[in-house]
Design an enzyme around this catalytic site. Structure first.
Site, PDB file in Angstrom:
ATOM      1  N   SER A  72      -1.680 -10.636  -8.383  1.00 25.02           N
ATOM      2  CA  SER A  72      -1.754  -9.821  -9.607  1.00 25.02           C
ATOM      3  C   SER A  72      -2.195 -10.591 -10.831  1.00 25.02           C
ATOM      4  O   SER A  72      -1.654 -10.403 -11.921  1.00 25.02           O
ATOM      5  CB  SER A  72      -0.392  -9.194  -9.933  1.00 25.02           C
ATOM      6  OG  SER A  72      -0.091  -8.252  -8.999  1.00 25.02           O
ATOM      7  N   SER A  73      -3.167 -11.467 -10.660  1.00 21.47           N
ATOM      8  CA  SER A  73      -3.645 -12.181 -11.848  1.00 21.47           C
ATOM      9  C   SER A  73      -4.291 -11.207 -12.829  1.00 21.47           C
ATOM     10  O   SER A  73      -4.196 -11.400 -14.042  1.00 21.47           O
ATOM     11  CB  SER A  73      -4.620 -13.290 -11.462  1.00 21.47           C
ATOM     12  OG  SER A  73      -5.697 -12.761 -10.746  1.00 21.47           O
ATOM     13  N   GLY A 119      -7.675 -13.622  -7.844  1.00 26.22           N
ATOM     14  CA  GLY A 119      -8.150 -12.975  -6.625  1.00 26.22           C
ATOM     15  C   GLY A 119      -7.307 -13.330  -5.408  1.00 26.22           C
ATOM     16  O   GLY A 119      -7.731 -13.148  -4.275  1.00 26.22           O
ATOM     17  N   ALA A 120      -6.106 -13.854  -5.635  1.00 28.98           N
ATOM     18  CA  ALA A 120      -5.280 -14.327  -4.521  1.00 28.98           C
ATOM     19  C   ALA A 120      -4.191 -13.333  -4.126  1.00 28.98           C
ATOM     20  O   ALA A 120      -3.281 -13.670  -3.388  1.00 28.98           O
ATOM     21  CB  ALA A 120      -4.648 -15.668  -4.887  1.00 28.98           C
ATOM     22  N   GLY A 121      -4.277 -12.107  -4.646  1.00 30.49           N
ATOM     23  CA  GLY A 121      -3.277 -11.110  -4.281  1.00 30.49           C
ATOM     24  C   GLY A 121      -1.967 -11.301  -5.019  1.00 30.49           C
ATOM     25  O   GLY A 121      -0.927 -10.795  -4.600  1.00 30.49           O
ATOM     26  N   GLU A 149      -6.979  -0.649 -15.777  1.00 36.64           N
ATOM     27  CA  GLU A 149      -7.504  -1.047 -14.469  1.00 36.64           C
ATOM     28  C   GLU A 149      -8.257   0.109 -13.811  1.00 36.64           C
ATOM     29  O   GLU A 149      -9.323  -0.080 -13.232  1.00 36.64           O
ATOM     30  CB  GLU A 149      -6.316  -1.486 -13.598  1.00 36.64           C
ATOM     31  CG  GLU A 149      -6.683  -2.057 -12.274  1.00 36.64           C
ATOM     32  CD  GLU A 149      -6.725  -3.577 -12.254  1.00 36.64           C
ATOM     33  OE1 GLU A 149      -6.080  -4.229 -13.091  1.00 36.64           O
ATOM     34  OE2 GLU A 149      -7.421  -4.106 -11.385  1.00 36.64           O
ATOM     35  N   TYR A 189     -10.369  -1.316  -0.841  1.00 37.75           N
ATOM     36  CA  TYR A 189      -9.103  -0.818  -1.393  1.00 37.75           C
ATOM     37  C   TYR A 189      -9.246   0.660  -1.767  1.00 37.75           C
ATOM     38  O   TYR A 189      -8.412   1.498  -1.399  1.00 37.75           O
ATOM     39  CB  TYR A 189      -8.717  -1.648  -2.620  1.00 37.75           C
ATOM     40  CG  TYR A 189      -7.434  -1.214  -3.282  1.00 37.75           C
ATOM     41  CD1 TYR A 189      -6.212  -1.709  -2.855  1.00 37.75           C
ATOM     42  CD2 TYR A 189      -7.438  -0.281  -4.321  1.00 37.75           C
ATOM     43  CE1 TYR A 189      -5.025  -1.314  -3.463  1.00 37.75           C
ATOM     44  CE2 TYR A 189      -6.259   0.133  -4.924  1.00 37.75           C
ATOM     45  CZ  TYR A 189      -5.068  -0.391  -4.491  1.00 37.75           C
ATOM     46  OH  TYR A 189      -3.893   0.022  -5.086  1.00 37.75           O
ATOM     47  N   HIS A 229       0.841  -1.208   0.000  1.00 37.06           N
ATOM     48  CA  HIS A 229       0.000   0.000   0.000  1.00 37.06           C
ATOM     49  C   HIS A 229       0.873   1.255   0.000  1.00 37.06           C
ATOM     50  O   HIS A 229       0.551   2.265   0.625  1.00 37.06           O
ATOM     51  CB  HIS A 229      -0.998  -0.020   1.171  1.00 37.06           C
ATOM     52  CG  HIS A 229      -2.079  -1.042   0.968  1.00 37.06           C
ATOM     53  ND1 HIS A 229      -3.161  -0.820   0.169  1.00 37.06           N
ATOM     54  CD2 HIS A 229      -2.205  -2.312   1.427  1.00 37.06           C
ATOM     55  CE1 HIS A 229      -3.937  -1.907   0.141  1.00 37.06           C
ATOM     56  NE2 HIS A 229      -3.367  -2.832   0.895  1.00 37.06           N
ATOM     57  N   ASP A 260       1.759  -3.542  -9.723  1.00 37.38           N
ATOM     58  CA  ASP A 260       1.501  -4.876 -10.276  1.00 37.38           C
ATOM     59  C   ASP A 260       1.822  -4.945 -11.766  1.00 37.38           C
ATOM     60  O   ASP A 260       2.455  -5.884 -12.244  1.00 37.38           O
ATOM     61  CB  ASP A 260       0.040  -5.268 -10.055  1.00 37.38           C
ATOM     62  CG  ASP A 260      -0.331  -5.270  -8.585  1.00 37.38           C
ATOM     63  OD1 ASP A 260       0.589  -5.187  -7.748  1.00 37.38           O
ATOM     64  OD2 ASP A 260      -1.524  -5.340  -8.284  1.00 37.38           O
TER      65      ASP A 260
HETATM   66  C1  GLA Z   1      -3.036  -4.096  -5.296  1.00 39.17           C
HETATM   67  C2  GLA Z   1      -2.843  -2.944  -6.272  1.00 39.17           C
HETATM   68  C3  GLA Z   1      -1.432  -2.407  -6.224  1.00 39.17           C
HETATM   69  C4  GLA Z   1      -0.994  -2.110  -4.789  1.00 39.17           C
HETATM   70  C5  GLA Z   1      -1.309  -3.279  -3.860  1.00 39.17           C
HETATM   71  C6  GLA Z   1      -1.061  -2.948  -2.415  1.00 39.17           C
HETATM   72  O1  GLA Z   1      -2.271  -5.200  -5.685  1.00 39.17           O
HETATM   73  O2  GLA Z   1      -3.139  -3.340  -7.588  1.00 39.17           O
HETATM   74  O3  GLA Z   1      -1.326  -1.259  -7.024  1.00 39.17           O
HETATM   75  O4  GLA Z   1      -1.576  -0.925  -4.322  1.00 39.17           O
HETATM   76  O5  GLA Z   1      -2.660  -3.709  -3.994  1.00 39.17           O
HETATM   77  O6  GLA Z   1       0.288  -2.701  -2.187  1.00 39.17           O
END
Ligand code: GLA
Length: 383
Positions: A132-133, A128-130, A166, A227, A35, A178
């Protein structure tokens, strides 16, 4: 068979011809700097050897036909209708198809010629798993259109077009991390990315360490709105702090002392959010030094502190992420672990010794997580 070969093979069977272009784009695990990207700071993501592959060939009729092999789903739309988000049957483009449609729309809006295509997309990234898919999906399609049309961006320009997709098309006010990690990262290295200047270099991971990703299996419906709320809170904190600190344009410009001195201009919630970002920027700086010196233990300690801050100050963790981090840190040979990506469910990234990985770290973590939560996680080592 590699993911790229799989997509090419499915393409061949489905369309009875060879693909003209096959593009891959990796997901990422962020080691430190969470973040922080939309606060103009420095982040340390690593592109991982899992991602999205697209095999494609041109069509002359301006139609885009995409088969998502893993989902067994199809979409058909005209590039000229992407502005209205309508598919060829007049319905709404939705779900995963928004990403390729958005990329086509953004490229076309830059005046480049984007041809119709038929394509097959495959992925070995959990969605959706964080990890960056969605960025990987955007970058893979952007690469296909770069290969097949007149658009000739650099990797960084391509990443920024995906960021625009995005934000303006999908509706997530994301930072740049990402997409830049996916387009510019190198497998086996950590990207040291300054999200203000967009300057980036690669740093080697100490050879004795391994990156393990552990997906909790938890997905939160409200993740996008939560977010966007965090982003808005940071913007509000900047607005209030810049009234008393004229040189502040982003939370990156605020020091810990500044924050102590001017805490009164913030609400308690805004102070917690700002404190996380300011501390995290400092942790990244120490993380870069630790990487340069090969001090993997120090990096691990910083990762644990980062998780604690995301849990208590930024409030983006959840019980399952906390359980996964705790389970990982209790296994010998783990230097540190923390949630990676936006949070609200998703994955944990752990830094472990090579010996621990060889001794079955992943299986052990999956067992401990299941015992603690009753859920099945998906734990895998990444290159
Ligand atoms: C998501 C967003 C990124 C970043 C992260 C948190 O992955 O796409 O730009 O802000 O959350 O670090």
């Amino acid at each position: 068979m590699s993911l790229a070969q799989q997509s090419a093979e499915i393409f061949r069977r489905r369309y009875r011809r060879e693909a003209e272009a096959v593009a891959i784009a990796p997901g990422r695990a962020n080691l430190l700097g969470e973040h922080v990207d939309y606060n103009d700071g420095v982040v340390l993501p690593a592109a991982i050897a899992r991602g999205v592959a697209v095999a494609a060939a041109r069509r002359e009729d301006g139609l885009v036909a995409i088969h998502a092999a893993d989902l067994d789903d199809d979409v058909l739309f005209r590039i000229k209708d992407t502005a209205a988000r309508t598919n060829a049957a007049g319905g709404k483009i939705a779900g995963w198809a928004l990403y390729p449609a958005g990329v086509a729309h953004v490229i076309a809006s830059r005046g480049a010629e984007t041809s119709g295509i038929e394509a097959v997309v495959t992925s070995d990234l959990p969605s959706g798993a964080g990890l960056s898919s969605s960025a990987a999906l955007e970058v893979a399609f952007a690469r296909v259109w770069r290969a097949l049309g007149t658009w000739a961006p650099t990797d960084l320009e391509l990443a920024l077009a995906c960021v625009e997709t995005e934000r303006t098309y999908v509706g997530v006010e994301c930072g740049v991390m990402d997409q830049v990690a996916s387009a510019c990262g190198r497998v086996g290295f950590v990207l040291d990315l300054d999200c203000r200047s967009l300057e980036h270099t690669t740093l080697a991971l100490p050879s004795a360490s391994r990156v393990v990703v552990a997906d909790t299996g938890v997905r939160r419906e409200l993740a996008v709105s939560a977010y966007n709320t965090r982003r808005a809170e940071c913007a509000e904190a900047v607005k209030r702090l810049s009234a008393v600190l004229p040189n502040v344009e982003a939370l990156r410009d605020v020091s810990g002392d500044d924050l102590d001195r001017h805490a009164a201009v913030l609400t308690p919630t805004l102070l917690r959010r700002a404190r996380h970002v300011v501390d995290e920027c400092a942790r990244v700086q120490r993380g870069v030094e630790a990487l340069a010196r090969g001090r993997v233990e120090d990096l691990g300690t910083l990762m644990v502190a980062c998780h604690e801050s995301l849990r208590t100050l930024y409030e983006v963790s959840c019980p399952e992420l906390d359980a996964m981090v705790e389970a990982a840190c209790n296994i010998s040979g783990c230097y540190g672990a923390r949630l990676t990506g936006a949070g609200f469910g998703g994955s944990v990234v752990a830094l472990v010794s090579r010996e621990a990985l060889d001794a079955g770290f992943a299986a052990q973590l999956a067992r401990r997580y299941a015992a603690a939560t009753g859920r099945n996680g998906n734990v895998f080592a990444c290159v």
